[in-house]
Design a protein around this motif. Sequence first.
Motif, PDB file in Angstrom:
ATOM      1  N   GLU A  60      16.169   4.020 -54.645  1.00 37.15           N
ATOM      2  CA  GLU A  60      14.820   3.317 -54.240  1.00 37.15           C
ATOM      3  C   GLU A  60      13.930   4.539 -53.775  1.00 37.15           C
ATOM      4  O   GLU A  60      14.473   5.777 -53.493  1.00 37.15           O
ATOM      5  N   ARG A  61      12.773   4.562 -53.790  1.00 35.20           N
ATOM      6  CA  ARG A  61      11.856   5.552 -53.437  1.00 35.20           C
ATOM      7  C   ARG A  61      10.651   4.939 -52.692  1.00 35.20           C
ATOM      8  O   ARG A  61       9.987   4.036 -53.033  1.00 35.20           O
ATOM      9  N   LYS A  62      10.283   5.597 -51.614  1.00 34.75           N
ATOM     10  CA  LYS A  62       9.182   5.279 -50.741  1.00 34.75           C
ATOM     11  C   LYS A  62       8.266   6.295 -50.505  1.00 34.75           C
ATOM     12  O   LYS A  62       8.658   7.232 -50.062  1.00 34.75           O
ATOM     13  N   CYS A  63       6.798   5.939 -50.450  1.00 32.21           N
ATOM     14  CA  CYS A  63       5.699   6.913 -50.360  1.00 32.21           C
ATOM     15  C   CYS A  63       4.766   6.527 -49.191  1.00 32.21           C
ATOM     16  O   CYS A  63       4.557   5.260 -48.900  1.00 32.21           O
ATOM     17  N   LEU A  64       4.687   7.378 -48.076  1.00 32.51           N
ATOM     18  CA  LEU A  64       3.964   7.301 -46.879  1.00 32.51           C
ATOM     19  C   LEU A  64       2.871   8.122 -46.931  1.00 32.51           C
ATOM     20  O   LEU A  64       3.042   9.206 -47.358  1.00 32.51           O
ATOM     21  N   VAL A  65       1.745   7.719 -46.338  1.00 34.08           N
ATOM     22  CA  VAL A  65       0.654   8.340 -46.094  1.00 34.08           C
ATOM     23  C   VAL A  65       0.072   8.116 -44.815  1.00 34.08           C
ATOM     24  O   VAL A  65       0.227   7.148 -44.207  1.00 34.08           O
ATOM     25  N   TYR A  66      -0.597   9.384 -44.053  1.00 33.64           N
ATOM     26  CA  TYR A  66      -1.068   9.032 -42.846  1.00 33.64           C
ATOM     27  C   TYR A  66      -2.485   8.336 -42.586  1.00 33.64           C
ATOM     28  O   TYR A  66      -3.386   8.791 -43.459  1.00 33.64           O
ATOM     29  N   ASP A  67      -2.551   7.205 -41.967  1.00 37.15           N
ATOM     30  CA  ASP A  67      -3.644   6.449 -41.709  1.00 37.15           C
ATOM     31  C   ASP A  67      -4.335   6.906 -40.346  1.00 37.15           C
ATOM     32  O   ASP A  67      -3.570   6.711 -39.407  1.00 37.15           O
ATOM     33  N   HIS A 111      13.538  14.525 -49.845  1.00 37.03           N
ATOM     34  CA  HIS A 111      12.237  14.120 -49.073  1.00 37.03           C
ATOM     35  C   HIS A 111      11.198  15.462 -49.429  1.00 37.03           C
ATOM     36  O   HIS A 111      11.727  16.588 -49.418  1.00 37.03           O
ATOM     37  N   ASN A 112      10.138  14.947 -49.786  1.00 34.50           N
ATOM     38  CA  ASN A 112       9.206  15.726 -50.388  1.00 34.50           C
ATOM     39  C   ASN A 112       7.678  15.327 -49.315  1.00 34.50           C
ATOM     40  O   ASN A 112       7.408  14.726 -49.517  1.00 34.50           O
ATOM     41  N   GLN A 113       7.413  16.681 -48.843  1.00 34.82           N
ATOM     42  CA  GLN A 113       6.203  16.449 -47.997  1.00 34.82           C
ATOM     43  C   GLN A 113       4.916  17.370 -48.604  1.00 34.82           C
ATOM     44  O   GLN A 113       5.021  18.182 -49.386  1.00 34.82           O
ATOM     45  N   CYS A 114       3.693  16.633 -48.413  1.00 38.85           N
ATOM     46  CA  CYS A 114       2.621  17.290 -48.950  1.00 38.85           C
ATOM     47  C   CYS A 114       1.319  17.068 -48.070  1.00 38.85           C
ATOM     48  O   CYS A 114       1.619  16.578 -47.093  1.00 38.85           O
ATOM     49  N   CYS A 115       0.423  17.656 -48.377  1.00 35.86           N
ATOM     50  CA  CYS A 115      -1.059  17.494 -47.803  1.00 35.86           C
ATOM     51  C   CYS A 115      -0.999  17.659 -46.254  1.00 35.86           C
ATOM     52  O   CYS A 115      -1.364  16.941 -45.422  1.00 35.86           O
ATOM     53  N   ALA A 116      -0.230  19.018 -45.857  1.00 34.71           N
ATOM     54  CA  ALA A 116      -0.396  19.238 -44.496  1.00 34.71           C
ATOM     55  C   ALA A 116       0.411  18.307 -43.613  1.00 34.71           C
ATOM     56  O   ALA A 116       0.003  18.039 -42.644  1.00 34.71           O
ATOM     57  N   GLY A 117       1.385  17.703 -44.287  1.00 34.27           N
ATOM     58  CA  GLY A 117       2.372  16.639 -43.478  1.00 34.27           C
ATOM     59  C   GLY A 117       1.755  15.351 -43.491  1.00 34.27           C
ATOM     60  O   GLY A 117       2.504  14.560 -42.909  1.00 34.27           O
ATOM     61  N   LYS A 118       0.675  15.056 -44.172  1.00 35.63           N
ATOM     62  CA  LYS A 118       0.172  13.677 -44.139  1.00 35.63           C
ATOM     63  C   LYS A 118       0.656  12.660 -45.176  1.00 35.63           C
ATOM     64  O   LYS A 118       0.338  11.556 -45.362  1.00 35.63           O
ATOM     65  N   GLY A 119       1.450  13.415 -46.217  1.00 36.85           N
ATOM     66  CA  GLY A 119       2.185  12.644 -47.218  1.00 36.85           C
ATOM     67  C   GLY A 119       3.447  12.957 -47.236  1.00 36.85           C
ATOM     68  O   GLY A 119       4.114  14.161 -47.141  1.00 36.85           O
ATOM     69  N   ILE A 172       7.247  11.717 -49.512  1.00 37.80           N
ATOM     70  CA  ILE A 172       7.879  10.789 -50.600  1.00 37.80           C
ATOM     71  C   ILE A 172       9.301  10.821 -50.230  1.00 37.80           C
ATOM     72  O   ILE A 172       9.906  12.019 -50.167  1.00 37.80           O
ATOM     73  N   ASN A 173      10.121   9.602 -49.890  1.00 37.89           N
ATOM     74  CA  ASN A 173      11.604   9.675 -49.538  1.00 37.89           C
ATOM     75  C   ASN A 173      12.323   8.824 -50.715  1.00 37.89           C
ATOM     76  O   ASN A 173      11.815   7.831 -51.066  1.00 37.89           O
ATOM     77  N   ALA A 174      13.239   9.437 -51.455  1.00 34.05           N
ATOM     78  CA  ALA A 174      13.789   8.804 -52.400  1.00 34.05           C
ATOM     79  C   ALA A 174      15.511   8.973 -52.101  1.00 34.05           C
ATOM     80  O   ALA A 174      16.057   9.771 -51.330  1.00 34.05           O
ATOM     81  N   THR A 175      16.177   7.764 -52.572  1.00 28.75           N
ATOM     82  CA  THR A 175      17.508   7.758 -52.359  1.00 28.75           C
ATOM     83  C   THR A 175      18.310   7.451 -53.748  1.00 28.75           C
ATOM     84  O   THR A 175      17.730   6.886 -54.526  1.00 28.75           O
ATOM     85  N   TYR A 176      19.278   8.462 -54.035  1.00 29.67           N
ATOM     86  CA  TYR A 176      20.031   8.423 -55.070  1.00 29.67           C
ATOM     87  C   TYR A 176      21.372   8.076 -55.103  1.00 29.67           C
ATOM     88  O   TYR A 176      22.214   8.490 -53.986  1.00 29.67           O
ATOM     89  N   LYS A 177      22.347   7.679 -56.071  1.00 23.72           N
ATOM     90  CA  LYS A 177      23.539   7.689 -56.087  1.00 23.72           C
ATOM     91  C   LYS A 177      24.012   8.429 -57.243  1.00 23.72           C
ATOM     92  O   LYS A 177      23.269   9.015 -58.200  1.00 23.72           O
ATOM     93  N   VAL A 178      25.367   8.784 -57.245  1.00 28.74           N
ATOM     94  CA  VAL A 178      26.031   9.516 -58.334  1.00 28.74           C
ATOM     95  C   VAL A 178      26.695   8.908 -59.524  1.00 28.74           C
ATOM     96  O   VAL A 178      27.578   8.017 -58.903  1.00 28.74           O
ATOM     97  N   VAL A 179      26.154   9.013 -60.620  1.00 24.00           N
ATOM     98  CA  VAL A 179      26.909   8.258 -61.599  1.00 24.00           C
ATOM     99  C   VAL A 179      27.369   9.074 -62.794  1.00 24.00           C
ATOM    100  O   VAL A 179      26.281   9.771 -63.419  1.00 24.00           O
ATOM    101  N   GLU A 184       3.239   2.753 -45.733  1.00 25.90           N
ATOM    102  CA  GLU A 184       3.585   2.637 -47.100  1.00 25.90           C
ATOM    103  C   GLU A 184       2.516   2.595 -47.993  1.00 25.90           C
ATOM    104  O   GLU A 184       1.882   1.844 -48.056  1.00 25.90           O
ATOM    105  N   THR A 185       2.806   3.234 -49.131  1.00 26.32           N
ATOM    106  CA  THR A 185       1.719   2.906 -50.125  1.00 26.32           C
ATOM    107  C   THR A 185       2.400   2.968 -51.727  1.00 26.32           C
ATOM    108  O   THR A 185       3.696   3.476 -51.555  1.00 26.32           O
ATOM    109  N   ALA A 186       1.765   2.771 -52.643  1.00 26.43           N
ATOM    110  CA  ALA A 186       2.410   2.641 -53.883  1.00 26.43           C
ATOM    111  C   ALA A 186       2.805   4.237 -54.179  1.00 26.43           C
ATOM    112  O   ALA A 186       1.500   5.173 -54.104  1.00 26.43           O
ATOM    113  N   CYS A 187       3.918   4.566 -55.052  1.00 30.14           N
ATOM    114  CA  CYS A 187       3.984   5.733 -55.424  1.00 30.14           C
ATOM    115  C   CYS A 187       3.526   6.245 -56.779  1.00 30.14           C
ATOM    116  O   CYS A 187       3.522   5.217 -57.562  1.00 30.14           O
ATOM    117  N   LYS A 188       2.729   7.229 -56.855  1.00 29.53           N
ATOM    118  CA  LYS A 188       2.270   7.436 -58.178  1.00 29.53           C
ATOM    119  C   LYS A 188       3.064   8.004 -59.094  1.00 29.53           C
ATOM    120  O   LYS A 188       4.110   9.034 -58.647  1.00 29.53           O
TER     121      LYS A 188
END
Length: 290
Positions: free
Chosen positions: A271-278, A246-254, A256-263, A286-290
């Motif tokens: 998967e990775r999901k990016c959220l911004v506050y509207d 979990h990576n938070q930015c922009c005073a909590g308005k952005g 990034i949540n990602a999920t990993y497995k171990v190999v 949800e928005t496109a991850c850069k």
Amino acid sequence: MRLSALILFLLFSISGKSQSSYSGHVGTSPVTLVMHHYSDGVSQAYYVYDKYDSPITINGNLKDGELTLFEKDKDGNTSATLVFEKFEENNREINGEWISADATRTYKIKLQKDFDISYGDNAERKTKELIQSNSTKEHYFKTVITKEKTGADARVSGVKVFEKGTDKLIQAIKLDCQLLAIDNVSVGDYNFDGIEDFSVFEASYAGPNTSSIYILRDPDSGKYLKSNFNGTSLEFDNDSKLIYEHNQCCAGKGHINATYKVVNNEMVLIERKCLVYDDKKEDFVETACK
């Protein structure tokens, strides 16, 4: 159950000048005790019987010169209370009493301060080793704390691994990490192989973001090896055997949540999901991850 790498940020609200390490006796048993005090009276501490090398957490409070620390059992109930009267942080010697919960057993405590770990420009340019509050079944850890030059903060320059019971040095690992207020080492099974590993807090960033260095125990050699695991505020879920970032930015308005497995001891992105506050919707979208 998740093993969280997220550090409580109250640890960074440092009011006291240092954390302190003491050695001495509880009754006739040799011990080491580490503590740190905050401006609101909260005291964080742990102590270790030299015979067993298994740290015991004893958090409590300091009020009107009396330091009271509480030892808990596995269910969270107070099993003993440690009381130090006329306590001052700059005392070189402290005396107190260990009292069992039912008050049927009491032991005198007598401790000498070995050193302080100071922060910021006032930190001494002298290497110190500080025992940590987390340990595995077989090993306990000491961080190596150094200050290289005037004006620089003291940092964790390494960690040493010792065998419980014998105090034999098993391994020394070089690092370069931020010094946390009282404890830099955590223990967990980070690659989900059923073997205890450990991590060292590395740094804090904007907002609640943190990073740690994850050090895995090799099942064949028994040695600890620095992994390639990296990410922001990682959490390890032993039930699903997944790692969450979990990576938070922009005073909590952005976010990034990602999920990993171990190999093969590597983090593989699922998967990775990016959220911004509207502001118009007054909700996260949800928005496109850069």
